[in-house]
Design an enzyme around this catalytic site. Structure first.
Site, PDB file in Angstrom:
ATOM      1  N   GLU A 152       0.753  -1.255   0.019  1.00 44.02           N
ATOM      2  CA  GLU A 152      -0.001  -0.039  -0.070  1.00 44.02           C
ATOM      3  C   GLU A 152       0.739   1.212   0.077  1.00 44.02           C
ATOM      4  O   GLU A 152       1.732   1.271   0.835  1.00 44.02           O
ATOM      5  CB  GLU A 152      -0.842   0.027   1.352  1.00 44.02           C
ATOM      6  CG  GLU A 152      -1.924   1.041   1.256  1.00 44.02           C
ATOM      7  CD  GLU A 152      -2.915   1.014   2.228  1.00 44.02           C
ATOM      8  OE1 GLU A 152      -2.724   0.221   3.231  1.00 44.02           O
ATOM      9  OE2 GLU A 152      -3.990   1.649   2.257  1.00 44.02           O
ATOM     10  N   GLU A 158       2.041   9.584   7.364  1.00 42.70           N
ATOM     11  CA  GLU A 158       2.099   8.163   8.116  1.00 42.70           C
ATOM     12  C   GLU A 158       3.219   7.380   7.909  1.00 42.70           C
ATOM     13  O   GLU A 158       3.572   6.245   8.704  1.00 42.70           O
ATOM     14  CB  GLU A 158       0.807   7.292   7.690  1.00 42.70           C
ATOM     15  CG  GLU A 158      -0.550   8.141   8.048  1.00 42.70           C
ATOM     16  CD  GLU A 158      -1.558   7.243   7.619  1.00 42.70           C
ATOM     17  OE1 GLU A 158      -1.689   6.047   8.111  1.00 42.70           O
ATOM     18  OE2 GLU A 158      -2.747   7.845   7.179  1.00 42.70           O
ATOM     19  N   ASP A 185      -5.117   3.865  -2.276  1.00 42.16           N
ATOM     20  CA  ASP A 185      -6.036   4.131  -1.316  1.00 42.16           C
ATOM     21  C   ASP A 185      -6.422   5.625  -1.534  1.00 42.16           C
ATOM     22  O   ASP A 185      -5.450   6.498  -1.754  1.00 42.16           O
ATOM     23  CB  ASP A 185      -5.365   4.034   0.130  1.00 42.16           C
ATOM     24  CG  ASP A 185      -6.104   4.469   1.231  1.00 42.16           C
ATOM     25  OD1 ASP A 185      -7.052   5.706   1.050  1.00 42.16           O
ATOM     26  OD2 ASP A 185      -6.126   3.998   2.363  1.00 42.16           O
ATOM     27  N   HIS A 188      -4.852   8.433   0.654  1.00 40.48           N
ATOM     28  CA  HIS A 188      -3.362   8.680   0.483  1.00 40.48           C
ATOM     29  C   HIS A 188      -3.211   9.227  -0.963  1.00 40.48           C
ATOM     30  O   HIS A 188      -2.193  10.430  -0.957  1.00 40.48           O
ATOM     31  CB  HIS A 188      -2.698   7.464   0.761  1.00 40.48           C
ATOM     32  CG  HIS A 188      -2.982   6.835   2.004  1.00 40.48           C
ATOM     33  ND1 HIS A 188      -2.507   7.151   3.200  1.00 40.48           N
ATOM     34  CD2 HIS A 188      -3.219   5.621   2.377  1.00 40.48           C
ATOM     35  CE1 HIS A 188      -2.900   6.563   4.142  1.00 40.48           C
ATOM     36  NE2 HIS A 188      -3.177   5.619   3.661  1.00 40.48           N
ATOM     37  N   HIS A 211      -8.470   0.968  -1.559  1.00 37.20           N
ATOM     38  CA  HIS A 211      -9.087   1.564  -0.293  1.00 37.20           C
ATOM     39  C   HIS A 211      -9.955   2.836  -0.715  1.00 37.20           C
ATOM     40  O   HIS A 211      -9.191   3.748  -1.442  1.00 37.20           O
ATOM     41  CB  HIS A 211      -8.221   1.744   0.613  1.00 37.20           C
ATOM     42  CG  HIS A 211      -7.800   0.522   1.629  1.00 37.20           C
ATOM     43  ND1 HIS A 211      -6.730   0.450   2.539  1.00 37.20           N
ATOM     44  CD2 HIS A 211      -8.548  -0.661   1.897  1.00 37.20           C
ATOM     45  CE1 HIS A 211      -6.791  -0.706   3.292  1.00 37.20           C
ATOM     46  NE2 HIS A 211      -8.031  -1.426   2.663  1.00 37.20           N
ATOM     47  N   ARG A 217     -11.148  11.756   5.356  1.00 37.04           N
ATOM     48  CA  ARG A 217     -11.105  10.187   5.612  1.00 37.04           C
ATOM     49  C   ARG A 217     -12.588   9.952   6.190  1.00 37.04           C
ATOM     50  O   ARG A 217     -12.630   8.678   6.855  1.00 37.04           O
ATOM     51  CB  ARG A 217      -9.980   9.820   6.866  1.00 37.04           C
ATOM     52  CG  ARG A 217      -9.510   8.615   6.468  1.00 37.04           C
ATOM     53  CD  ARG A 217      -8.381   8.057   7.156  1.00 37.04           C
ATOM     54  NE  ARG A 217      -7.598   7.110   6.448  1.00 37.04           N
ATOM     55  CZ  ARG A 217      -6.525   6.499   6.750  1.00 37.04           C
ATOM     56  NH1 ARG A 217      -5.766   6.735   7.672  1.00 37.04           N
ATOM     57  NH2 ARG A 217      -5.920   5.535   5.794  1.00 37.04           N
ATOM     58  N   GLU A 246     -12.498   1.805   3.649  1.00 37.97           N
ATOM     59  CA  GLU A 246     -11.778   1.975   4.889  1.00 37.97           C
ATOM     60  C   GLU A 246     -11.605   3.566   5.360  1.00 37.97           C
ATOM     61  O   GLU A 246     -10.720   4.126   4.935  1.00 37.97           O
ATOM     62  CB  GLU A 246     -10.138   1.458   4.597  1.00 37.97           C
ATOM     63  CG  GLU A 246      -9.201   1.463   5.855  1.00 37.97           C
ATOM     64  CD  GLU A 246      -7.717   1.388   5.555  1.00 37.97           C
ATOM     65  OE1 GLU A 246      -7.244   0.740   6.194  1.00 37.97           O
ATOM     66  OE2 GLU A 246      -7.441   2.394   4.800  1.00 37.97           O
TER      67      GLU A 246
HETATM   68  C1  LER Z   1      -4.268   1.349   6.055  1.00 34.89           C
HETATM   69  O1  LER Z   1      -4.778   0.765   5.177  1.00 34.89           O
HETATM   70  C2  LER Z   1      -3.847   2.631   5.985  1.00 34.89           C
HETATM   71  O2  LER Z   1      -4.438   3.311   4.687  1.00 34.89           O
HETATM   72  C3  LER Z   1      -3.304   3.456   6.907  1.00 34.89           C
HETATM   73  O3  LER Z   1      -3.282   4.819   6.630  1.00 34.89           O
HETATM   74  C4  LER Z   1      -3.057   2.976   8.373  1.00 34.89           C
HETATM   75  O4  LER Z   1      -4.141   3.588   8.641  1.00 34.89           O
HETATM   76 MN    MN Z   2      -5.640   2.132   3.353  1.00 33.41          MN
END
Ligand code: LER
Ligand code: MN
Length: 274
Positions: A152, A158, A185, A188, A211, A217, A246
């Site tokens: 990912e 992060e 994701d 992100h 995701h 979020r 997510e």
């Molecule tokens: C995990 O999938 C993710 O996206 C990270 O940001 C952990 O929170």
């Molecule tokens: Mn994620």
């Protein structure tokens, strides 16, 4: 396109995991809303009653599409690139246990926070070497079990490296393995990507998992992320995996799950009608 929803038996209010509590109840609720699959998040697969999960999935008619491993880092500090060799060995053993569970449930296994931080290593070259060694070992186990691992791309607040599609792709390509794919994701990508649609198209068949969360979020539809563009790009590359929600469980887990489902289903239907 198939939609999945994240579930964990326990999670903090800040965790971007939607359904909480007993797995059987979360699976039942996910299927009742209309989801095609659930995504399991757990710190230690040895704590999971896999047979019970399979029974609950069979009763609701939906599978576990994917397994998140980040709680092994959040709760126990396990990373594949820790400067402490004992921690690295435990993280690798844990990831292999996740692969076992993935094999039993026929789910892919996510490598997100468990990959660790370059800042924890002497330098970036050491990080790359440790991650390469750890992943090579886990890919070998994954290929024996017919499981796919997905790496990912996480935002730089992060994780201090492997933040963009391009950087992750270049790393993934060094393994020449169909058992390691890219995991994107929307939360992100909104922070890291210069052109989201174009970069998704460039990743093409390397994408193994997606995701979904909005720019804040919260559930898709609660912020300003352009989900229509992402759906168009995924359609263009014939993405055949699931899209897994997510996001923060706000205002309540049920409301987040229901509104994400409605919003995404409408968008996918609109894209299909073009
Ligand atoms: C995990 O999938 C993710 O996206 C990270 O940001 C952990 O929170
Ligand atoms: Mn994620």
């Amino acid at each position: 396109m198939k939609l999945a929803i994240t579930m964990a038996n326990q999670a903090t209010p800040q965790a971007p995991l939607v359904l909480r509590g007993q797995y059987s109840e979360s699976i039942r609720l996910a299927a009742q809303i209309g989801y095609d699959a659930v995504e399991l998040h757990v710190a230690d697969p040895s704590q999971v009653d896999a047979a019970g999960l399979e029974k609950a999935c069979a009763a609701s008619g939906i599978p576990v599409s994917s397994i998140g491993t980040g709680l092994a880092f959040v709760r126990e500090g396990l990373t594949l690139t820790s400067r402490d060799e004992a921690v690295r060995r435990r993280a690798i053993a844990r990831l292999k246990a996740f692969v076992d569970l993935g094999s039993q449930l026929q789910s892919l296994v996510i490598i997100g926070l468990i990959k660790g931080q370059a800042g924890d290593c002497a330098n970036r070259a050491t990080y790359d070497r440790l991650l390469t060694e750890a992943l090579a070992e886990c890919i070998s186990t994954a290929s024996q079990h017919g499981v796919t691992l997905v790496l990912e791309a996480l935002n730089h607040y992060e994780c201090d490296c492997l933040n963009t599609i391009d950087e992750c792709l270049r790393f993934i390509e060094t393994f020449h393995s169909k058992h390691l794919k890219l995991h994107i994701d929307t939360y992100h990508m909104n922070i890291e990507e210069d052109r989201i649609g174009r970069n998704i198209q460039a990743a093409g068949a390397h994408i193994g998992h997606v995701h979904l969360a909005d720019s804040n979020r919260w559930s898709p539809g609660s912020g300003h992320y352009d989900f229509a563009e992402t759906i168009r790009a995924l359609k263009a590359v014939r993405y055949a995996g699931v899209l897994s929600v997510e996001c923060l469980a706000l205002p309540t887990p049920q409301q987040a799950a229901r509104s994400a489902y409605q919003f995404m289903r409408n968008l996918i239907a609109a894209a299909d009608s073009i």
